[in-house]
Design an enzyme around this catalytic site. Structure first.
Site, short mmCIF file in Angstrom:
data_model
loop_
_atom_site.label_atom_id
_atom_site.label_comp_id
_atom_site.label_asym_id
_atom_site.label_seq_id
_atom_site.Cartn_x
_atom_site.Cartn_y
_atom_site.Cartn_z
CB CYS A 50 -0.89 -0.03 1.24
SG CYS A 50 -1.73 1.52 1.59
CE1 TYR A 181 -5.42 2.34 -4.93
CE2 TYR A 181 -3.83 4.13 -4.99
CZ TYR A 181 -4.18 2.85 -4.61
OH TYR A 181 -3.27 2.07 -3.94
#
Length: 345
Positions: A50, A181
């Site tokens: 992440c 994203y």
């Protein structure tokens, strides 16, 4: 980075909107939120996959907080209960004694919005989540945890440069950190094109800036560089293909490729990067985008350790400070998850 309420297959089927951190308590020197800075009291839960969690991993290394703030590394592959500790013996975090990060969330509050995300700071005595505010967490590590910093720790958020750092970080967050994203999870062509265009527009704007100066703000590494690095280091491996941000590869931009290699080769950056975790997480968890779960073999990682010549621009990576020492053995990234030097280097 969290888990979708509707499961991994929901990625790519609805417009992407990053939820705000619901748990925004702060651990501060004066303990004003009820959480005082205290060595050994908190556990930082991260995933090496992440980018948002990786900011905290890098900050902790650069500031030398390893002994004061222990770290748990979650499996890069989530299941329906999100982040899990299946990398640890018996599938439990050895300090918190839990199998899932959600257990620390549940101890704090039930029916919380936003899902289970990393980075997360957990209070070890109570087992409760303290904060999942990824934006504030690293700023507090730099400014509130100073009493526990190592000797020679850099100033990652210098007072005189904060306005400029904040401005740069806001643009990078909107267009790059979050933009990839929004492109990758877009549910329609127009939504994708707008996000993808924004990513490359911002990278094009950053290129001349970084052609004339080694770091984003000032002549030392700051929080701004950490936040850009965690997206750039993943760019060719996952964002270019998996998220369709493919106008060009990072390796095709001479300036940005040299910039990210410079940081990668700086102690505290590359030694925290696990390309195996990164690739397996994105390609296997986002089943709505990649239903086969096939993880690509590329890109070739050779090149990350090649000369970048950025030192010719001047700059002092750690300012008046010093580089961090090697990472604790238990936290070292396995050698086969990292690039290897090219022959002759």
């Amino acid at each position: 980075m969290g888990s979708a309420h509707d499961g991994n297959s929901a990625y790519g089927h609805k417009a992407f909107k990053r939820s705000k951190s619901h748990f925004a308590d702060r651990v501060t020197a004066d303990g004003r939120d009820g959480w005082p800075v205290e060595a050994g009291r908190y556990r930082l839960v991260v995933s090496r996959a992440c980018p948002w969690a990786s900011r905290a991993v890098i900050s902790r290394r650069l500031l030398g907080l390893e002994d004061a703030l222990s770290m748990a590394i979650a499996d890069p592959i989530q299941d329906d209960r999100s982040w899990r500790f299946t990398l640890d013996p018996d599938g439990r975090d050895p300090v918190l004694g839990i199998r899932y990060l959600s257990e620390a969330y549940d101890k704090r509050e039930s029916d919380y919005p936003g899902g289970v995300s990393v980075p997360a700071l957990v209070d070890i005595p109570s087992g409760k989540l303290v904060t999942n505010d990824y934006q504030q967490l690293t700023l507090d590590l730099a400014t509130e945890w100073t009493a526990l910093h190592r000797e020679g720790a850099p100033d990652l958020y210098p007072q005189a440069l904060r306005d400029e750092i904040d401005e740069v970080m806001a643009d990078v967050y909107e267009d790059v950190n979050n933009g990839v994203y929004r492109a990758g999870f877009a549910a329609g062509q127009e939504e994708y094109e707008e996000a993808c265009a924004g990513v490359f527009r911002r990278l094009d704007l950053l290129t001349p800036r970084l052609a004339r100066q080694r770091y984003l703000v000032g002549d030392t590494i700051t929080e701004a560089d950490i936040r850009l690095f965690t997206t750039l280091v993943r760019f060719d491996a996952v964002y270019h293909g998996h998220f369709k941000c493919n106008r060009w590869k990072l390796t095709e931009n001479e300036v940005l490729w040299a910039y990210v290699r410079d940081l990668y080769q700086t102690p505290g950056f590359g030694d925290t990067v696990d390309f195996d975790h990164i690739k397996r997480h994105y390609y296997q968890v986002h089943s709505g985008i990649n239903p086969t779960g096939i993880v690509p073999l590329g890109p070739d990682l050779e090149g990350w350790l090649t000369p970048h010549h950025r030192e010719e621009l001047g700059g002092r990576p750690f300012g008046d400070g010093t580089p961090p020492g090697p990472p604790p053995t238990a936290e070292a990234v396995p050698a086969h998850h990292r690039p290897t030097p090219e022959q002759g280097d």
